[in-house]
Design an enzyme around this catalytic site. Structure first.
Site, PDB file in Angstrom:
ATOM      1  N   GLY A 197       0.784  -1.233   0.000  1.00 30.65           N
ATOM      2  CA  GLY A 197       0.000   0.000   0.000  1.00 30.65           C
ATOM      3  C   GLY A 197       0.816   1.283   0.000  1.00 30.65           C
ATOM      4  O   GLY A 197       0.486   2.233  -0.702  1.00 30.65           O
ATOM      5  N   CYS A 322      14.923   0.050   2.807  1.00 34.52           N
ATOM      6  CA  CYS A 322      14.998  -0.971   3.860  1.00 34.52           C
ATOM      7  C   CYS A 322      16.425  -1.228   4.310  1.00 34.52           C
ATOM      8  O   CYS A 322      16.655  -1.774   5.371  1.00 34.52           O
ATOM      9  CB  CYS A 322      14.404  -2.284   3.380  1.00 34.52           C
ATOM     10  SG  CYS A 322      12.706  -2.127   2.918  1.00 34.52           S
TER      11      CYS A 322
HETATM   12  N1  PLP Z   1       9.714  -5.283  -2.731  1.00 34.84           N
HETATM   13  C1  PLP Z   1      10.181  -4.159  -3.267  1.00 34.84           C
HETATM   14  C2  PLP Z   1      10.640  -4.156  -4.682  1.00 34.84           C
HETATM   15  C3  PLP Z   1      10.235  -2.982  -2.511  1.00 34.84           C
HETATM   16  O1  PLP Z   1      10.711  -1.857  -3.053  1.00 34.84           O
HETATM   17  C4  PLP Z   1       9.782  -3.029  -1.175  1.00 34.84           C
HETATM   18  C5  PLP Z   1       9.854  -1.832  -0.310  1.00 34.84           C
HETATM   19  O2  PLP Z   1      10.730  -1.002  -0.432  1.00 34.84           O
HETATM   20  C6  PLP Z   1       9.290  -4.238  -0.673  1.00 34.84           C
HETATM   21  C7  PLP Z   1       9.264  -5.342  -1.479  1.00 34.84           C
HETATM   22  C8  PLP Z   1       8.813  -4.357   0.741  1.00 34.84           C
HETATM   23  O3  PLP Z   1       7.572  -3.745   0.909  1.00 34.84           O
HETATM   24  P1  PLP Z   1       7.094  -3.324   2.395  1.00 34.84           P
HETATM   25  O4  PLP Z   1       7.892  -2.113   2.763  1.00 34.84           O
HETATM   26  O5  PLP Z   1       5.648  -3.047   2.247  1.00 34.84           O
HETATM   27  O6  PLP Z   1       7.382  -4.479   3.259  1.00 34.84           O
END
Ligand code: PLP
Length: 377
Positions: A197, A322
Site C-alpha cells: 500500500g 529498507c
Molecule cells: N519489494 C520491493 C521491490 C520494494 O521496493 C519493497 C519496499 O521497499 C518491498 C518489497 C517491501 O515492501 P514493504 O515495505 O511493504 O514491506
C-alpha cells in the site's frame, strides 16, 4: 522540502484518508463478530478486495490482504515450497529486494538450494541462464517486475512462459510497478504477485498478494478463519479500505502518469548527465520505470552527498530504503557494475506525477554545487 524518494514511500492521499476515517472512528467493529456492528464490515472487506483486484486485472478471490510487501513476498515463497515438499530448489536474482533475498538465505540454512541469477550491466537477467537453471527439483522462480533501485523491468512475460512450460511456479514482486504501469493478470503468466500500500498513497502496514485461482496456497500466518483460512489475524479494516481507495485512485491516474513522469525524469537526467562529468546513469534506458533515475557520481560517496542534499531539504536515497542503515554497498549496483565503489557512489531519485519542473531544477543546481564541493581534487 523536495521529496524525490517515491520508491521508498508515498504520502497518504487525502481521498484515501477520507475513505479510511469512518473505519478509524465509528465503524471499529470486528468483522468476525456475529452481531451486525461487526459482521456488516465483511462486505466492506469484500468491496475493497474487488477494487484491489480491479487494479491488477484479477478476480477478487485471488486477492489476499497482508500487512506489507515483505509479508506477501515471504508468504508466496512459503506457499510455493509447501506445494511441492519434494522440490528443494528456488531460483531468484541477485538484485531482488531484501524481503526475497533474506528469506532465500534463511531457506538455504534449512537445506534448500537457491540459485541467484546474475544480471548484465543494464540490470537484466539472461533468459537462457534461467532456462538452464530450472531442473526437476525447482519449486519456484521469484523474480521481480521492476527493480526498486534502478527501475529496470524484467522480461516477466517470458519468465512466466518459461516457468509454465517447465511446470514451475512463478512469483513476481510488483511492489514498484503498481501505480506506475498497467498490470493485467488475466493475460500474464504469473502465479503469485506482490503489491504494497505505502508505495501507492495508501498507509503503511497493508499489502496484498495475488494468488492465481489454479495455484496452491498454504498460510504463512496461522490463526483464525480470516481471509478464507489463508491468513489468520483480525482484518485491519481501515488499512484495507485505504489500500482499496489508493488502488482506485492510482488506476484512474495511470493513463497520464507515464508520459508525465517520463518527461520530468528524462529532462532531469539529461541536465545532470550533461553538466556533471562524473555522472553516469544506471540501468537499461528503455526497459525501466518512468519515474526512477539511478545515477553514479564517480569519486563521491553517496552518504556525504545525501547529507548535503538533506541540508538543502532534498530527500533522495542511495538505494533500497529498507537497507539505508546498512554499511554494505547496494547489492543492485554492485551486481550490475561488478564494482563495489560504484555501488557506494550511487543515488536514486524517484519522482511522482506531482513533482514539479521547478523542484527538479533546484535539485539539479544543488547537485552541481555539491559535486563541486565534494569532487576529488
Ligand atoms: N519489494 C520491493 C521491490 C520494494 O521496493 C519493497 C519496499 O521497499 C518491498 C518489497 C517491501 O515492501 P514493504 O515495505 O511493504 O514491506
Amino acid at each position: 522540502m523536495i521529496y524525490l524518494d517515491y520508491n521508498a514511500t508515498t504520502p497518504i492521499a487525502s481521498a484515501v484518508l477520507e475513505a479510511m476515517m469512518p473505519y478509524l472512528k465509528d465503524e471499529w467493529g470486528n468483522a468476525a463478530s456475529s452481531y451486525r456492528f461487526g459482521s456488516k464490515l465483511k462486505s466492506v472487506i469484500e468491496d475493497a478486495r474487488e477494487k484491489v483486484a480491479d487494479l491488477l486485472g484479477a478476480h477478487p478471490l485471488e486477492i489476499l490482504f497482508t500487512s506489507c510487501g515483505t509479508e506477501s513476498n515471504n508468504a508466496a515463497i512459503n506457499a510455493a515450497l509447501l506445494a511441492h515438499p519434494g522440490k528443494k530448489h528456488i531460483i531468484t536474482c541477485v538484485t531482488e529486494h531484501s524481503s526475497v533475498l533474506s528469506h532465500c538465505r534463511a531457506l538455504e540454512m534449512r537445506g534448500y538450494r537457491v540459485t541467484y541469477l546474475p544480471v548484465d550491466h543494464e540490470g537484466l537477467i539472461n533468459l537462457f541462464d534461467l532456462e538452464a537453471d530450472i531442473t526437476e527439483e525447482t519449486a519456484l522462480v521469484s523474480i521481480m517486475w521492476a527493480n526498486n533501485e534502478t527501475g529496470v523491468l524484467s522480461p516477466i512475460e517470458n519468465i512466466g512462459k518459461l516457468c509454465r512450460q517447465k511446470g514451475v511456479l512463478y512469483h513476481c514482486d510488483a511492489v514498484q510497478v503498481a501505480g506506475k504501469l498497467p498490470i493485467n493478470l488475466k493475460h500474464l503468466p504469473i502465479d503469485y504477485l506482490t503489491i504494497t500500500g505505502h508505495k501507492i498513497t495508501a498507509p503503511k502496514g497493508v499489502g496484498a498478494l495475488f494468488i492465481r485461482k489454479t495455484v496452491p496456497f498454504s498460510p504463512y500466518l496461522y490463526g483464525g478463519h480470516q481471509e478464507r483460512e489463508r491468513r489468520g489475524g483480525t482484518e485491519a479494516i481501515p488499512l484495507i479500505v485505504g489500500l482499496a481507495s489508493a488502488a482506485q485512485i492510482t488506476k484512474r491516474k495511470l493513463p497520464t502518469y507515464s508520459t508525465k513522469v517520463t518527461s520530468l525524469r528524462d529532462s532531469f537526467e539529461s541536465t545532470i548527465l550533461s553538466t556533471v562529468a562524473s555522472a553516469k546513469r544506471n540501468g537499461d534506458p528503455q526497459k525501466r520505470l518512468p519515474n526512477t533515475s539511478s545515477i553514479t557520481f564517480r569519486g563521491i560517496e553517496a552518504e556525504a552527498f545525501l547529507l548535503l542534499l538533506d541540508q538543502q531539504g532534498i530527500c533522495a536515497s542511495s538505494g533500497s530504503a529498507c537497507l539505508s542503515d546498512s554499511p554494505d554497498p547496494s547489492n543492485v549496483i554492485a551486481a550490475m557494475t561488478r564494482d563495489n565503489s560504484a555501488a557506494r557512489q550511487t543515488l536514486r531519485f524517484s519522482l511522482d506525477a506531482t513533482t514539479t519542473p521547478k523542484e527538479l531544477e533546484t535539485t539539479a543546481e544543488c547537485i552541481q554545487s555539491i559535486v563541486q564541493k565534494l569532487k576529488p581534487s
